[in-house]
Motif scaffolding. Structure first.
Motif, PDB file in Angstrom:
ATOM      1  N   SER A 487     -52.458  -6.829  95.769  1.00  7.15           N
ATOM      2  CA  SER A 487     -52.036  -8.103  96.344  1.00  7.15           C
ATOM      3  C   SER A 487     -51.146  -7.875  97.554  1.00  7.15           C
ATOM      4  O   SER A 487     -50.881  -6.732  97.961  1.00  7.15           O
ATOM      5  CB  SER A 487     -51.250  -8.897  95.295  1.00  7.15           C
ATOM      6  N   ALA A 488     -50.669  -8.956  98.123  1.00  9.26           N
ATOM      7  CA  ALA A 488     -49.601  -8.858  99.116  1.00  9.26           C
ATOM      8  C   ALA A 488     -48.344  -8.332  98.420  1.00  9.26           C
ATOM      9  O   ALA A 488     -48.156  -8.524  97.219  1.00  9.26           O
ATOM     10  CB  ALA A 488     -49.327 -10.225  99.725  1.00  9.26           C
ATOM     11  N   VAL A 526     -53.644  -9.855  89.239  1.00 11.74           N
ATOM     12  CA  VAL A 526     -52.222 -10.197  89.283  1.00 11.74           C
ATOM     13  C   VAL A 526     -51.904 -10.597  90.717  1.00 11.74           C
ATOM     14  O   VAL A 526     -52.121  -9.820  91.651  1.00 11.74           O
ATOM     15  CB  VAL A 526     -51.346  -9.015  88.841  1.00 11.74           C
ATOM     16  N   VAL A 527     -51.428 -11.828  90.887  1.00 16.52           N
ATOM     17  CA  VAL A 527     -51.217 -12.374  92.231  1.00 16.52           C
ATOM     18  C   VAL A 527     -49.955 -11.785  92.851  1.00 16.52           C
ATOM     19  O   VAL A 527     -49.198 -11.060  92.204  1.00 16.52           O
ATOM     20  CB  VAL A 527     -51.130 -13.913  92.184  1.00 16.52           C
ATOM     21  N   ALA A 528     -49.729 -12.105  94.125  1.00 18.34           N
ATOM     22  CA  ALA A 528     -48.572 -11.582  94.852  1.00 18.34           C
ATOM     23  C   ALA A 528     -47.278 -11.928  94.112  1.00 18.34           C
ATOM     24  O   ALA A 528     -47.047 -13.083  93.764  1.00 18.34           O
ATOM     25  CB  ALA A 528     -48.541 -12.161  96.263  1.00 18.34           C
ATOM     26  N   THR A 539     -44.645 -13.132  88.439  1.00 13.68           N
ATOM     27  CA  THR A 539     -46.012 -13.114  88.950  1.00 13.68           C
ATOM     28  C   THR A 539     -46.952 -13.808  87.976  1.00 13.68           C
ATOM     29  O   THR A 539     -46.677 -13.898  86.775  1.00 13.68           O
ATOM     30  CB  THR A 539     -46.492 -11.662  89.183  1.00 13.68           C
ATOM     31  N   GLY A 540     -48.039 -14.332  88.515  1.00 15.26           N
ATOM     32  CA  GLY A 540     -49.070 -14.962  87.704  1.00 15.26           C
ATOM     33  C   GLY A 540     -50.307 -14.089  87.621  1.00 15.26           C
ATOM     34  O   GLY A 540     -50.463 -13.123  88.385  1.00 15.26           O
ATOM     35  N   THR A 565     -50.383 -20.497  80.735  1.00 15.16           N
ATOM     36  CA  THR A 565     -50.775 -21.677  81.503  1.00 15.16           C
ATOM     37  C   THR A 565     -52.082 -22.238  80.959  1.00 15.16           C
ATOM     38  O   THR A 565     -52.797 -21.582  80.207  1.00 15.16           O
ATOM     39  CB  THR A 565     -50.939 -21.326  82.985  1.00 15.16           C
ATOM     40  N   SER A 566     -52.390 -23.465  81.358  1.00 16.05           N
ATOM     41  CA  SER A 566     -53.624 -24.111  80.897  1.00 16.05           C
ATOM     42  C   SER A 566     -54.830 -23.718  81.728  1.00 16.05           C
ATOM     43  O   SER A 566     -55.941 -24.188  81.491  1.00 16.05           O
ATOM     44  CB  SER A 566     -53.459 -25.637  80.944  1.00 16.05           C
ATOM     45  N   GLY A 567     -54.635 -22.855  82.705  1.00 17.43           N
ATOM     46  CA  GLY A 567     -55.732 -22.377  83.539  1.00 17.43           C
ATOM     47  C   GLY A 567     -55.272 -21.185  84.339  1.00 17.43           C
ATOM     48  O   GLY A 567     -54.141 -20.689  84.184  1.00 17.43           O
ATOM     49  N   GLU A 568     -56.112 -20.700  85.189  1.00 11.80           N
ATOM     50  CA  GLU A 568     -55.794 -19.535  85.996  1.00 11.80           C
ATOM     51  C   GLU A 568     -54.621 -19.803  86.936  1.00 11.80           C
ATOM     52  O   GLU A 568     -54.451 -20.915  87.442  1.00 11.80           O
ATOM     53  CB  GLU A 568     -57.011 -19.127  86.820  1.00 11.80           C
ATOM     54  N   VAL A 569     -53.836 -18.776  87.179  1.00 12.02           N
ATOM     55  CA  VAL A 569     -52.829 -18.809  88.233  1.00 12.02           C
ATOM     56  C   VAL A 569     -53.438 -18.093  89.430  1.00 12.02           C
ATOM     57  O   VAL A 569     -53.699 -16.885  89.383  1.00 12.02           O
ATOM     58  CB  VAL A 569     -51.519 -18.132  87.797  1.00 12.02           C
TER      59      VAL A 569
END
Length: 593
Positions: A487-488, A526-528, A539-540, A565-569
């Motif tokens: 990621s960034a 795994v997001v930034a 991180t999400g 969470t109820s959906g993707e991050v």
């Protein structure tokens, strides 16, 4: 102000004005009106119009309508049009009855006596058989109020046009002569106004406010307006006012204390891939795939939305409160704090990355077909365009010296010189250096306090580059799987650099030999990450199957808490100065306290 021209008749001597601009007439020296004697009371009026000068006479006064009333009944009327050549025109009333009549005159912008009257007058006139009656009529302006057109923002060392408009009692716009206006700034140390032309300019000198007064000279009507002068650049260098928080994309906030409990959730009914930006007043801004930019109050209620024709990006917030964001429709939008449009600027293709703002107010925004665009944040004018030769999905980073870093990826037939490169671009649009290899740059770069540039490549590489030359200081390749995309980065004040990756891990680096630690987060991506003031990393993650969560990691790499969470991050996080953490989920955003 009352000014008039003379109209003579065998049965009346009428002083009738002709406008010089809007709302008044010429002086008597501009010409007299002559008449001829008629035994049956016929009257011919000759109007001598003022010479055309630099004043806006052709627009402001092109006809005068003269109406003769007998009691409440209109007896007769004539329209006197400005002659196409010369400066005289005539109107004749064949018969005027002996007795007391009322004469009314109105000056209009159109030649047929239509439009909004700029001046008007009426008075009784006595017609005597066989006699010449001396009579005068003075027209007065119809202007009753002035409105200064809003100056939404003014920056130090910059100038913008300033205008005002005049209106009558019915709120109709009355045309005016530019030369008839005067302007005054109460605090000349803050802002000054340059006049003497048809287009006055107001210039910002220092940060502050000044009361501006506009006066329409022919009517003496005036109005005031408070102009605020701001320094250009980001709304804050310490608060989260753009993607990854700062111009350098460090992903760092001083906020602390989130425990992983839900404060509120906000649904857009569409996937959200945008990161969030937080205004100085706590408003949370983010873009949605439904094409709208959302402004959400700190309590989670909707403040406003602004719709575009494509997926909306994370915005960047200027020091004057302007909100800038890109759209898949190819436009960069600048909105006022109330959500109204200030301006928009078109790029060559859709915008699928997040804009950045330099200290001088320049907005850098990338179109996905390979251009970095420098746009004046005050006016929306294009300054320059730099072609990378490849798709751009990464958001630009701006170093302290003004250098802009942006990477590109994925060549197509529509781009003439495909390449996978990270570019360092000077503030004037010239290339400083380029760095590249076989794999593209999908993720944004980050710039550390010492200037080191950190960037990930699509082969799993994490690179540290020298800011002066672009040469590698070190490189680390993640080998936990194939086709790994880091990621960034997020960069802590102590120099630790964090990357998420598509292997479900979060990596912490302090040198090029090996990660400081690796934390298993989960999912396939795994997001930034984002870093709080106490060193906790947030991180999400998602598994590309509709599932995801959000995790806080201690500075030593252990899990502090996880929120399902109820959906993707899918979007990068934001951390408020109060420690509230915001994350983009599949259908909106959540706030975790």
């Amino acid at each position: 102000m009352k000014i008039s021209n003379v109209i003579r008749a065998v049965s009346a001597l009428l002083l009738l004005p002709v406008l010089v601009g809007c709302g008044t007439g010429s002086s008597p020296s501009n010409g007299a009106v002559t008449g001829s004697k008629s035994a049956n009371g016929s009257v011919t009026f000759t109007i001598k119009w003022p010479q055309r000068t630099t004043r806006l006479i052709p627009v402001a006064s092109n006809s005068i309508k003269v109406v003769v009333m007998q009691g409440a009944t209109q007896y007769t009327s004539q329209v006197v049009s400005r002659p196409t050549t010369g400066n005289s025109s005539t109107v004749t009333f064949d018969v005027l009855p002996v007795g007391t009549l009322t004469l009314a005159a109105s000056a209009y912008p159109n030649r047929d006596g239509t439009g909004v009257a700029q001046a008007y007058a009426s008075a009784p006139i006595t017609i005597q058989a066989g006699k010449i009656t001396n009579f005068s009529l003075t027209m007065s302006t119809t202007i009753t109020n002035i409105k200064i057109n809003p100056i939404y923002t003014l920056w130090t060392n910059r100038s913008v046009p300033i205008t005002a408009a005049a209106y009558d009692a019915n709120n109709n716009l009355v045309l005016t002569a530019p030369a008839s206006w005067s302007w005054k700034s109460a605090s000349t140390g803050v802002a000054t106004i340059t006049t003497g032309t048809d287009k006055p300019q107001i210039s910002g000198l220092t940060v502050g406010s000044s009361v501006v007064t506009a006066t329409e000279g022919e009517s003496a009507a005036s109005s005031t307006y408070t102009v605020n002068v701001f320094a250009p650049g980001l709304a804050s260098t310490t608060k989260w006012v753009k993607y990854q928080g700062s111009a350098q994309n460090t992903g760092y906030s001083s906020g602390t204390g989130a425990t992983g409990s839900l404060k509120w959730s906000f649904s857009t009914g569409a996937p959200t891939y945008s990161a969030e930006a937080i205004g100085i007043d706590g408003t949370v801004y983010f873009g949605s795939s439904n094409g709208s930019l959302y402004a959400v109050n700190p309590d989670g209620s909707q403040k406003w939305t602004y719709a575009t024709g494509g997926q909306a990006s994370c915005p960047v917030i200027g020091n004057d409160g302007t909100i800038y964001f890109g759209s898949g429709d190819g436009n960069l939008y600048a909105l006022n704090p109330d959500g109204s449009l200030r301006w928009s600027s078109t790029t060559v293709s859709g915008i699928y990355s997040n804009p950045a703002m330099a200290a001088d107010g320049t907005i850098y925004v990338c179109s996905y077909k390979g251009t970095l665009n420098a746009i004046d944040g005050l006016t929306g004018a294009k300054k320059w365009t730099f072609a990378t030769g490849n798709y751009i999905f990464a958001s630009p980073a701006i170093a302290a010296d003004g250098t802009v870093y942006v990477g590109c990826d994925s060549p197509t037939a529509n781009i003439s010189t495909p390449s996978n490169l990270l570019f360092a671009i000077n503030p004037d649009g010239s290339q400083k250096w380029q760095y590249g290899g076989a794999y593209g740059f999908d993720s944004a770069a980050g710039v550390a306090s010492d200037g080191t540039v950190y960037i990930a490549t699509n082969d799993g590489g994490v690179h540290a580059l020298d800011p002066a030359t672009g040469s590698e200081q070190w490189v680390y390749t993640i080998t936990t799987g194939t086709n790994i995309h880091p990621s960034a980065p997020a960069i802590a004040p102590d120099g630790t650099v964090y990357f998420g990756a598509t292997d479900g891990n979060l990596y912490a680096f302090t040198n090029h030999l090996a990660p400081k630690w690796t934390a298993t987060i989960g999912g396939n991506y795994v997001v930034a990450p984002a870093i709080g003031g106490d060193g906790v990393v947030y991180t999400g993650f998602n598994d590309n199957a509709g599932n995801g969560g959000y995790t806080a990691i201690n500075p030593n790499g252990t899990v502090k808490w996880t929120y399902a969470t109820s959906g993707e991050v899918n979007g990068a996080s934001a951390i408020g100065s109060d420690g509230i953490v915001y994350a983009a989920t599949y259908g909106g955003i959540i706030a975790l306290k």
